[in-house]
Design an enzyme around this catalytic site. Sequence first.
Site, mmCIF file in Angstrom:
data_model
loop_
_atom_site.group_PDB
_atom_site.id
_atom_site.type_symbol
_atom_site.label_atom_id
_atom_site.label_comp_id
_atom_site.label_asym_id
_atom_site.label_seq_id
_atom_site.Cartn_x
_atom_site.Cartn_y
_atom_site.Cartn_z
ATOM 1 C CG HIS A 14 40.734 42.286 62.678
ATOM 2 N ND1 HIS A 14 39.964 43.414 62.535
ATOM 3 C CD2 HIS A 14 42.023 42.692 62.502
ATOM 4 C CE1 HIS A 14 40.731 44.448 62.278
ATOM 5 N NE2 HIS A 14 41.985 44.046 62.262
ATOM 6 C CG ASP A 15 42.979 44.141 65.806
ATOM 7 O OD1 ASP A 15 43.647 43.146 65.466
ATOM 8 O OD2 ASP A 15 43.048 45.239 65.230
ATOM 9 C CD GLU B 250 42.586 50.116 63.807
ATOM 10 O OE1 GLU B 250 42.544 49.187 64.640
ATOM 11 O OE2 GLU B 250 43.420 50.151 62.883
ATOM 12 C CG ASP C 22 45.409 49.150 59.948
ATOM 13 O OD1 ASP C 22 44.741 48.578 60.822
ATOM 14 O OD2 ASP C 22 46.654 49.177 59.950
ATOM 15 C CG ASP D 8 41.522 46.607 56.439
ATOM 16 O OD1 ASP D 8 41.957 47.690 56.836
ATOM 17 O OD2 ASP D 8 41.033 45.741 57.186
#
Length: 558
Positions: free
Chosen positions: A330-331, A256, A200, A98
């Site tokens: 994860h969100d 993302e 991210d 990440d």
Amino acid sequence: MRRAWWKEAAVYQIYPRSFCDSNGDGIGDLNGILQKLDYLQELGADVLWLNPVYDSPNVDNGYDIRNYRAILSEFGTMEDFDRLLSEVHRRGMRLVMDLVVNHTSDQHPWFISSRSGRNSPYRDYYIWKDPSPGGGPPNNWGGCFGGPAWSYDAGSGQYYLHLFTPEQPDLNWENPAVREEVYDMMDFWFQKGIDGFRMDVISMISKGGYADGPLRPDGLYGDYTGQCANGPRVHEFLKEMNRRVLSRYDCMTVGENSAVTPELACRYAGFDEGELNMVFHFELVDVDGGETRRWEREHSWKLTDIKRVLTRWQTILDGRAWNTLFWGNHDQPRPVSRFGDDSTEENRVRSAKMLALCLYLMQGTPYIYQGEELGMTNTRFTGIAEINDVQTRNAYWERTERLGVSHEDMMRVVNYISREHARTPMQWTDGANAGFTVGKPWIALNPNYPKINAQRQLGDPDSVYHFYRKLLSVRKKSDTLLYGHYQLLLPDSEEVYTYTRTLGGEQILVVCNFTGKEAAYSLPGGWAGAELLLSNYGNPCSGTALRPFEAFALRHSG
């Protein structure tokens, strides 16, 4: 279409804190992941994506980085990471990290120096602005997690920008020195041998208009995406990143990207654009308002909206860019609880299989979040004290205290949409703590782990896990499923999602019943007797109706 390993791979996302604990401290770690590599290889995962494992104060579970070149001690050491990477590669898999470079932790040495005074050489590494004429923040942006997006520093008399928590100050990408630091850090990890980055909130690195005064009426959440996503220099920055770092490695990159459309995706990830390989969009997980209306009381979705979103992305990107395929991460809450049916064991198993077959046979790279291959479900929270997630906690207090939403109404929303559901520990066995840890878990387990766990499903050839294995195997062996063109059928049906994939003289038909009841359906002409590739019932329907949550794929040639 040009072939690439990352187009043909299946990615398995690991949230390290909740995956597997090797030392009994209740927190998942790198050696825990190492212990489960054979499980992941057997599943059919080609790429492992690790959520952040860097040194961090953990205000936002690792997305506030204090040191980009060190491992958080709770996860292990750099030696543990090197050993994990070596074992991943020995099994023929790859590892993606990440990359969190929109912001750092406020404990990062850069920010500590930056806030020490206006003359600091690191002052311009972050975004500092004078107060507005009225003495308040430079504008009325609100943070993604609630509250204002600006925090005042009394020592220097200025505000700094943080689109997330105050402990996550935004980097100033306008400063070439910041970009050089980022590129050098990325090269550090590539030199170690990693295979790529998930980036991210990468579409937010170029801010537009943050010194231009009020941008919108005051509210609970500022419309930061309108000024901070897809900013004026974002493509310039990403092309520079590609030229300086990414193009030197055979790597996989996925961004993302907030507020991205299919047309914008073709700029970020266009085959000839020289930026990224893929982007995550959020239109699919917003069909129920889960992004734009996350904390409102009512959520519902229609199958025709899901079709509309996926069909746009499948058709517009075809031949121009590459899709990402995901129901959750994860969100997001657990897909089977959100888009399937977890009310009974039979419906949970069938709908989990149906969701996988429907999405992962489209064109694009599948992303499987840990536990989806088991059909893990949402848990149930009774109070906000049970929640660790900063986003959920902030939303709860703001909406109950400022808007007067009742505890009961707010907890109904939390139990539907909170990202905390994805962070309960991985359910490995029916033993103590689901085999996740021998200590006290950092977050409570879902109490259904005695029935839903990997140990039980590994021994059941009809389990969700084994269905995922078959599905990934079928996908990898078929050029039509990897690279074929998509065409939607029955666009107006609110019960059945069906489409074809076509390449050369071969065509594959995918049929999915999204309801827990029979749905009227007959095979199109010419498909009777076609080869069965996969079915969650073992055989496809032969009459005029699909069984509850039935899903299958047929192939014929010529």
